[in-house]
Motif scaffolding. Sequence first.
Motif, PDB file in Angstrom:
ATOM      1  N   SER B 237       0.972  -2.124   2.097  1.00 54.26           N
ATOM      2  CA  SER B 237      -0.153  -2.895   2.635  1.00 54.26           C
ATOM      3  C   SER B 237       0.308  -4.284   3.066  1.00 54.26           C
ATOM      4  O   SER B 237       1.176  -4.869   2.416  1.00 54.26           O
ATOM      5  CB  SER B 237      -1.236  -3.033   1.561  1.00 54.26           C
ATOM      6  OG  SER B 237      -1.689  -1.759   1.186  1.00 54.26           O
ATOM      7  N   PRO B 238      -0.251  -4.840   4.153  1.00 54.84           N
ATOM      8  CA  PRO B 238      -1.316  -4.251   4.948  1.00 54.84           C
ATOM      9  C   PRO B 238      -0.822  -3.308   6.041  1.00 54.84           C
ATOM     10  O   PRO B 238       0.104  -3.634   6.775  1.00 54.84           O
ATOM     11  CB  PRO B 238      -1.975  -5.497   5.596  1.00 54.84           C
ATOM     12  CG  PRO B 238      -0.902  -6.530   5.625  1.00 54.84           C
ATOM     13  CD  PRO B 238      -0.008  -6.252   4.455  1.00 54.84           C
ATOM     14  N   ILE B 265      -2.348  -3.042  -3.645  1.00 51.77           N
ATOM     15  CA  ILE B 265      -2.883  -4.296  -3.105  1.00 51.77           C
ATOM     16  C   ILE B 265      -3.062  -5.347  -4.179  1.00 51.77           C
ATOM     17  O   ILE B 265      -3.757  -5.122  -5.178  1.00 51.77           O
ATOM     18  CB  ILE B 265      -4.236  -4.043  -2.403  1.00 51.77           C
ATOM     19  CG1 ILE B 265      -3.976  -3.292  -1.086  1.00 51.77           C
ATOM     20  CG2 ILE B 265      -4.987  -5.351  -2.151  1.00 51.77           C
ATOM     21  CD1 ILE B 265      -5.223  -2.975  -0.315  1.00 51.77           C
ATOM     22  N   ALA B 271      -4.131  -8.158   1.082  1.00 51.51           N
ATOM     23  CA  ALA B 271      -5.448  -7.852   1.649  1.00 51.51           C
ATOM     24  C   ALA B 271      -6.258  -9.145   1.609  1.00 51.51           C
ATOM     25  O   ALA B 271      -5.878 -10.101   0.907  1.00 51.51           O
ATOM     26  CB  ALA B 271      -6.148  -6.750   0.851  1.00 51.51           C
ATOM     27  N   THR B 278     -11.262  -6.386   1.534  1.00 52.07           N
ATOM     28  CA  THR B 278     -10.285  -5.497   0.889  1.00 52.07           C
ATOM     29  C   THR B 278     -10.734  -4.048   0.993  1.00 52.07           C
ATOM     30  O   THR B 278      -9.935  -3.148   1.256  1.00 52.07           O
ATOM     31  CB  THR B 278     -10.079  -5.915  -0.568  1.00 52.07           C
ATOM     32  OG1 THR B 278      -9.585  -7.251  -0.592  1.00 52.07           O
ATOM     33  CG2 THR B 278      -9.089  -5.002  -1.266  1.00 52.07           C
TER      34      THR B 278
END
Lengths: 514, 514
Positions: B237-238, B265, B271, B278
């Motif tokens: 992520s992201p 995350i 995020a 999120t």
Amino acid sequence: MDEGQARRRTRGGGGAARRAERTAKRIEAAPRITRAIPDYELLSEAALQIIERNADTVLEEIGVTFSDNPAALARWRDAGADVRGERVHIPRGLARKLCATAPARFTQHARNPANSVEIGGRDLVLAPVYGPPFVRDAEGGRRYATIGDFRNFVRLGQMSPWLHHSGGTVCEPTDVPVNKRHLDMLLAHMTLSDKPFMGSVTEPSRAADSVEMAKILFGADFVDQNTVMVSLININSPLTFDATMMGALEVYAAANQACIVSPFIVGGAMAPVSVMGTLTQVLAETLAGVAYSQLVRPGAPVIMGAFVTSIDMNSGAPTFGTPEASQITYGVGQLARRLGLPYRSAGGFTGSKLPDAQAGYESANSLNMGLMAGVNFMLHACGWLEGGLVASFEKFVMDADQLGALHKMAAGVAMDEDAQAMDAIREVGPGGHYLGCGHTQTHFKSAFWRSQVLDYKPFETWEEEGARDTQALAGARVARLLADYEAPALDPAIRAALEAYVAEKKAAMPDAFT
Amino acid sequence: MDEGQARRRTRGGGGAARRAERTAKRIEAAPRITRAIPDYELLSEAALQIIERNADTVLEEIGVTFSDNPAALARWRDAGADVRGERVHIPRGLARKLCATAPARFTQHARNPANSVEIGGRDLVLAPVYGPPFVRDAEGGRRYATIGDFRNFVRLGQMSPWLHHSGGTVCEPTDVPVNKRHLDMLLAHMTLSDKPFMGSVTEPSRAADSVEMAKILFGADFVDQNTVMVSLININSPLTFDATMMGALEVYAAANQACIVSPFIVGGAMAPVSVMGTLTQVLAETLAGVAYSQLVRPGAPVIMGAFVTSIDMNSGAPTFGTPEASQITYGVGQLARRLGLPYRSAGGFTGSKLPDAQAGYESANSLNMGLMAGVNFMLHACGWLEGGLVASFEKFVMDADQLGALHKMAAGVAMDEDAQAMDAIREVGPGGHYLGCGHTQTHFKSAFWRSQVLDYKPFETWEEEGARDTQALAGARVARLLADYEAPALDPAIRAALEAYVAEKKAAMPDAFT
């Protein structure tokens, strides 16, 4: 004349109070909690109807005992109950009908209006531990509580950014004669804190003292017309209402002061071992108790309570943070909402002797359950240890810190355009990093709840600083808070009048230690 | 031929296995959890629709990166996505449509059929901590994990009455070369436990080894037709899918083995700092990842995952058991149910360095949230310490014990006539005591969940026995469980074949330590 005017007038003094206010350290009021999240509805409509029907059967067929209390029996007889000896058989539906005059919500006023609380509806009011004869801290170990300990707990409560309420018997000041304790406890709440507090229930005369002292603090007219105390009336489960507790309830209800009417149940001992059976008994008992408060004074503010735990069948000890207690707490919440009554339950419960991992697990289980169950008044929210035998200084600040997480959880989820953060996602894109983006910079201070006790440091820093566990970190916070504490401003004339009342009452009684 | 026949046939051996079975200590399978309680629906329909719309916008407008993976880009192009460089722009609705072929639930088989688990629907499967390079116990402190530690965690998992799953990288055996660890870990899960387990994901070739060893254990035909492994595929992520993780996913999906497709995350870093932001990113990422698994093999079993925590903006450290993480976990649960996908999240998370009160609070917050959020597969359910850097022996048994409370809570409330206990209430009556009544005697053994770790003893007994805290009590349980452990029966021919596979593979590779 509105409420504010009435209070300013009855406070009197003026100059001195204003001077005191200017010099006192400003403590922010704990933010009000108005839940923006749904309650957890554990039981089905069918289960709730069964419980309601069975509770009515219990009241009618088995009845409840009002012991040593002819006046109560007379009230019940007049209301249409079938009274046989001390046993009151309440016809199906009568108790529920009587409960209808109890307000769905009410304000408990604090002497600092910023600290007044709403009890009922979507609100959650957090109050500290109640009743332990012992205290514990890392330095002094477990010992009998003193009035000095009591005052320190009141100071810690006053300093908490999350606790709404100063509570009642935060610990039993065992160095003060039993018949005089309530005076010193009330004086401490009234002078060392400006949050709302609870009255004494251990004798009707002590309830009367509580009302008298409240009149000194708030003014007599104000107390006549407003609720300034919430007091804890325990039912002697199963199905028994003793004269001492009912005597206190009668004093408070007559004075329009609020009572929590609450069974104190260790499941398997004072109620059936099953969740449905316990819920039935709790509902029957609280229906009878709340109804009785309305017989004393229709419209008197009252809170439907449930203190429920289960028993360890090996040791006979009560256990806390268990699934059965959670199930009952959720269920009573549903029943209270159907009755339209404010609901008291939950707390930072644990059976552990120490503020260790057991205390953490059990307390977190209980606190979460309280939030989700729709509790309106949470007694024992911080400081509870060893099944309520001990008030722990470290655990007080540990739990109080976790209450901040409940505040944040209860606030729900913002869903406006800024909260949706689409521009941030666009700005950062695949493989990027959000720490530097504008949305993060704007919100990082308030985005995440942050503990003021727990350890978030890198391992190496934590180790260099002594590899402290939570108890040690909490102990440091206790010391810091007590060092920083300053008493909230109070009109010196009111303080003097309170002290005079206490001195006079004490002088008129010989000491009693049982 | 049904599944059972296939497995009996492919297991081969016979005499030796049956002899081994007769002598091995019988460990009861952890009871299946099929929730009889409602999920907690935190977010409104309106909020969920906003998230779903925004996630589609993210996929179409911003897109996701599949790095170093031309085959993946080709699959996406063929499916109708707009591929520009390594960026895949997925037209609105396409990812959701591709997800539709993923099964809503599936069985993960264990070599002991009593331990097979259902993943999806109302089921909750509990699996231990995954990934820590360090271990900790009271005696040895914090130290790098070894294969000996790894084996002991597998033994503890096998002995737990509440844990369904043996897990994967319960800790990193740092004394084994990086490129050979997966072989020793798989061998430990396959031989020391008969619960289901996870495969390796650190390289496609290691995923292939996992499948090969599973074929030795279960029989090749059985593995071709059934899911015997669940493996953890983290999204970078992201919005980035790297070639290593996707390579492992491709191996497993092609072999009809299950993957958890899960963002990892730390909110505010990977995020947006907001819950809604999120949730949007988590949904976009899991939609893309699950859809990709279906491009590799339509119908491949897959679990929608979310590992979410927030960041402490003071220290930069991830924090656990926080309200924001709970809100996100509830929200992803709602989104997963709307997609009809099994859901992986939660665990016994804590940032604490020690199994102390902080660990208790944070882990209980996380475990409760997981139960109420409708999680189907809970990785990290026990043993997690220090933000996942450390696997703790004491915390493993402390958490595993709390899982028993989740089992009980998930079972819901019995409401039959016996559970209503009206006869008990009649029998005991006002002022009586339930301990001796027939209803209590009948049910007391099963009525209340009872911890096997926590202290319920009277203060005096507890003090005489050394005033032990939870860590000390848990340490004693660890020692007892490891002393009592006996390996589950295994056909010696299968064991020999597994050992030969590992030896051969190891001999063919030079050691690599990075």
